[in-house]
Design a protein around this motif. Structure first.
Motif, PDB file in Angstrom:
ATOM      1  N   ARG A  95      19.702   6.920 -21.902  1.00  0.00           N
ATOM      2  CA  ARG A  95      19.667   8.283 -21.361  1.00  0.00           C
ATOM      3  C   ARG A  95      18.261   8.858 -21.405  1.00  0.00           C
ATOM      4  N   GLU A  96      17.508   8.505 -22.447  1.00  0.00           N
ATOM      5  CA  GLU A  96      16.116   8.957 -22.512  1.00  0.00           C
ATOM      6  C   GLU A  96      15.300   8.330 -21.386  1.00  0.00           C
ATOM      7  N   PHE A  97      15.541   7.047 -21.144  1.00  0.00           N
ATOM      8  CA  PHE A  97      14.814   6.359 -20.078  1.00  0.00           C
ATOM      9  C   PHE A  97      15.148   6.956 -18.708  1.00  0.00           C
ATOM     10  N   MET A  98      16.394   7.309 -18.512  1.00  0.00           N
ATOM     11  CA  MET A  98      16.846   7.832 -17.216  1.00  0.00           C
ATOM     12  C   MET A  98      16.264   9.212 -16.910  1.00  0.00           C
ATOM     13  N   LYS A  99      15.664   9.852 -17.915  1.00  0.00           N
ATOM     14  CA  LYS A  99      15.050  11.161 -17.690  1.00  0.00           C
ATOM     15  C   LYS A  99      13.701  11.045 -16.975  1.00  0.00           C
ATOM     16  N   TYR A 100      13.088   9.856 -17.028  1.00  0.00           N
ATOM     17  CA  TYR A 100      11.784   9.687 -16.390  1.00  0.00           C
ATOM     18  C   TYR A 100      11.912   9.721 -14.875  1.00  0.00           C
ATOM     19  N   ASP A 101      11.034  10.488 -14.237  1.00  0.00           N
ATOM     20  CA  ASP A 101      11.036  10.561 -12.779  1.00  0.00           C
ATOM     21  C   ASP A 101      10.158   9.489 -12.147  1.00  0.00           C
ATOM     22  N   THR A 102       9.152   9.030 -12.874  1.00  0.00           N
ATOM     23  CA  THR A 102       8.178   8.109 -12.275  1.00  0.00           C
ATOM     24  C   THR A 102       8.225   6.693 -12.845  1.00  0.00           C
ATOM     25  N   ILE A 103       8.606   6.523 -14.100  1.00  0.00           N
ATOM     26  CA  ILE A 103       8.619   5.188 -14.712  1.00  0.00           C
ATOM     27  C   ILE A 103       9.906   4.460 -14.347  1.00  0.00           C
ATOM     28  N   ILE A 104       9.761   3.263 -13.765  1.00  0.00           N
ATOM     29  CA  ILE A 104      10.954   2.502 -13.368  1.00  0.00           C
ATOM     30  C   ILE A 104      11.216   1.296 -14.275  1.00  0.00           C
ATOM     31  N   SER A 105      10.230   0.909 -15.077  1.00  0.00           N
ATOM     32  CA  SER A 105      10.494  -0.159 -16.045  1.00  0.00           C
ATOM     33  C   SER A 105       9.468  -0.134 -17.173  1.00  0.00           C
ATOM     34  N   ILE A 106       9.942  -0.526 -18.356  1.00  0.00           N
ATOM     35  CA  ILE A 106       9.081  -0.663 -19.529  1.00  0.00           C
ATOM     36  C   ILE A 106       9.417  -2.007 -20.160  1.00  0.00           C
ATOM     37  N   SER A 107       8.409  -2.834 -20.392  1.00  0.00           N
ATOM     38  CA  SER A 107       8.645  -4.080 -21.119  1.00  0.00           C
ATOM     39  C   SER A 107       7.648  -4.178 -22.266  1.00  0.00           C
ATOM     40  N   TYR A 108       8.077  -4.843 -23.328  1.00  0.00           N
ATOM     41  CA  TYR A 108       7.255  -4.910 -24.538  1.00  0.00           C
ATOM     42  C   TYR A 108       7.395  -6.277 -25.193  1.00  0.00           C
ATOM     43  N   SER A 109       6.261  -6.868 -25.573  1.00  0.00           N
ATOM     44  CA  SER A 109       6.278  -8.136 -26.275  1.00  0.00           C
ATOM     45  C   SER A 109       4.955  -8.333 -27.012  1.00  0.00           C
ATOM     46  N   LYS A 110       5.030  -8.425 -28.323  1.00  0.00           N
ATOM     47  CA  LYS A 110       3.857  -8.693 -29.161  1.00  0.00           C
ATOM     48  C   LYS A 110       2.681  -7.749 -28.864  1.00  0.00           C
ATOM     49  N   ASP A 111       2.934  -6.459 -28.953  1.00  0.00           N
ATOM     50  CA  ASP A 111       1.908  -5.429 -28.768  1.00  0.00           C
ATOM     51  C   ASP A 111       1.360  -5.360 -27.343  1.00  0.00           C
ATOM     52  N   ARG A 112       2.049  -5.943 -26.388  1.00  0.00           N
ATOM     53  CA  ARG A 112       1.628  -5.863 -24.990  1.00  0.00           C
ATOM     54  C   ARG A 112       2.710  -5.143 -24.193  1.00  0.00           C
ATOM     55  N   TRP A 113       2.307  -4.061 -23.552  1.00  0.00           N
ATOM     56  CA  TRP A 113       3.223  -3.240 -22.763  1.00  0.00           C
ATOM     57  C   TRP A 113       2.955  -3.424 -21.276  1.00  0.00           C
ATOM     58  N   VAL A 114       4.016  -3.397 -20.504  1.00  0.00           N
ATOM     59  CA  VAL A 114       3.889  -3.390 -19.043  1.00  0.00           C
ATOM     60  C   VAL A 114       4.765  -2.258 -18.515  1.00  0.00           C
ATOM     61  N   PHE A 115       4.133  -1.312 -17.824  1.00  0.00           N
ATOM     62  CA  PHE A 115       4.855  -0.189 -17.222  1.00  0.00           C
ATOM     63  C   PHE A 115       4.768  -0.303 -15.700  1.00  0.00           C
ATOM     64  N   ASN A 116       5.902  -0.276 -15.040  1.00  0.00           N
ATOM     65  CA  ASN A 116       5.927  -0.132 -13.588  1.00  0.00           C
ATOM     66  C   ASN A 116       6.298   1.319 -13.298  1.00  0.00           C
ATOM     67  N   TYR A 117       5.526   1.970 -12.437  1.00  0.00           N
ATOM     68  CA  TYR A 117       5.728   3.402 -12.252  1.00  0.00           C
ATOM     69  C   TYR A 117       5.294   3.833 -10.852  1.00  0.00           C
ATOM     70  N   TYR A 118       5.841   4.971 -10.439  1.00  0.00           N
ATOM     71  CA  TYR A 118       5.385   5.614  -9.210  1.00  0.00           C
ATOM     72  C   TYR A 118       4.261   6.571  -9.578  1.00  0.00           C
ATOM     73  N   PRO A 119       3.193   6.584  -8.812  1.00  0.00           N
ATOM     74  CA  PRO A 119       2.075   7.463  -9.168  1.00  0.00           C
ATOM     75  C   PRO A 119       2.395   8.947  -9.053  1.00  0.00           C
ATOM     76  N   TYR A 120       3.361   9.305  -8.193  1.00  0.00           N
ATOM     77  CA  TYR A 120       3.653  10.731  -8.008  1.00  0.00           C
ATOM     78  C   TYR A 120       5.145  11.030  -8.186  1.00  0.00           C
ATOM     79  N   ASN A 121       5.977  10.429  -7.378  1.00  0.00           N
ATOM     80  CA  ASN A 121       7.413  10.674  -7.494  1.00  0.00           C
ATOM     81  C   ASN A 121       8.191   9.494  -6.928  1.00  0.00           C
ATOM     82  N   ARG A 122       9.481   9.511  -7.119  1.00  0.00           N
ATOM     83  CA  ARG A 122      10.309   8.373  -6.732  1.00  0.00           C
ATOM     84  C   ARG A 122      10.462   8.222  -5.218  1.00  0.00           C
TER      85      ARG A 122
END
Length: 203
Positions: free
Chosen positions: A53-80
């Motif tokens: 539910r916290e993730f679903m509140k984001y308007d621009t971030i569509i994915s978050i991945s994490y592995s061994k201190d490395r993050w990858v965020f896929n996001y819209y720069p302005y809006n969906r």
């Protein structure tokens, strides 16, 4: 048995034991993965739902991945409504922060600011991924459901799909038969309904 033969024998036994351990973690079968995932959901459903539910509140971030201190965020720069999304890489261990447009950020705070995220929120997600062994959380573009991928050495993607409004007309229901038959165009080998809004996927 000579000492040389004993050493060889012990070495062979050690190699076999290591291979058995690896096969248990990496080459386990889909049924075993699914049973474990269903059991984990039974225990942790409330916590998973809280983070979803916290993730679903984001308007621009569509994915978050994490592995061994490395993050990858896929996001819209302005809006969906923007069809093209960007990718931000954060390597905390090496203090490197950049996106795929070759923009380098001077600090972690500056990188997070570019996607309207705070360090407190980053730690929030780190706790989730680390505590519950997830690799990523994502929402397919313009689709109203969330995917939680369990970290399994990235060999066989598997995890949960959460669909807020489950009904028989949703595309997931319509495509399940084809996916279960091994449809070549399918992104998943298996999708099964666990309960309520929760599904399990494998492959």
């Amino acid at each position: 048995m000579t000492n040389k033969n004993k050493i060889i024998f012990k070495s062979v036994i050690t190699v076999i034991a290591i291979l058995l351990i690896i096969s248990n973690f990496v080459i386990d079968n889909p049924d075993k993965r699914e049973k474990k995932a269903v059991k984990l959901l039974t225990v942790n459903q409330a916590v998973y739902l809280k983070y979803l539910r916290e993730f679903m509140k984001y308007d621009t971030i569509i994915s978050i991945s994490y592995s061994k201190d490395r993050w990858v965020f896929n996001y819209y720069p302005y809006n969906r409504d923007v069809k093209l999304f960007k990718t931000l890489i954060i390597n905390e261990k090496e203090n490197k922060y950049f996106n795929y447009e070759d923009i380098n950020f001077e600090s972690l705070e500056e990188a997070l600011s570019s996607i309207e995220l705070t360090k407190k929120e980053l730690n929030y997600w780190k706790k989730f991924f680390s505590s519950y062994n997830f690799h990523s959380i994502s929402s397919p573009i313009f689709e109203n459901f969330v995917i939680l991928t369990i970290d399994r050495f990235h060999i066989v993607p598997h995890g949960y799909m959460y669909i807020p409004k489950v009904n028989e007309h949703h595309w997931i229901y319509n495509e399940i038969p084809g996916k279960l038959r091994g449809n070549k165009n399918s992104n998943y080998n298996i999708i099964t309904h666990i309960k309520g809004n929760w599904f399990y996927f494998d492959g």
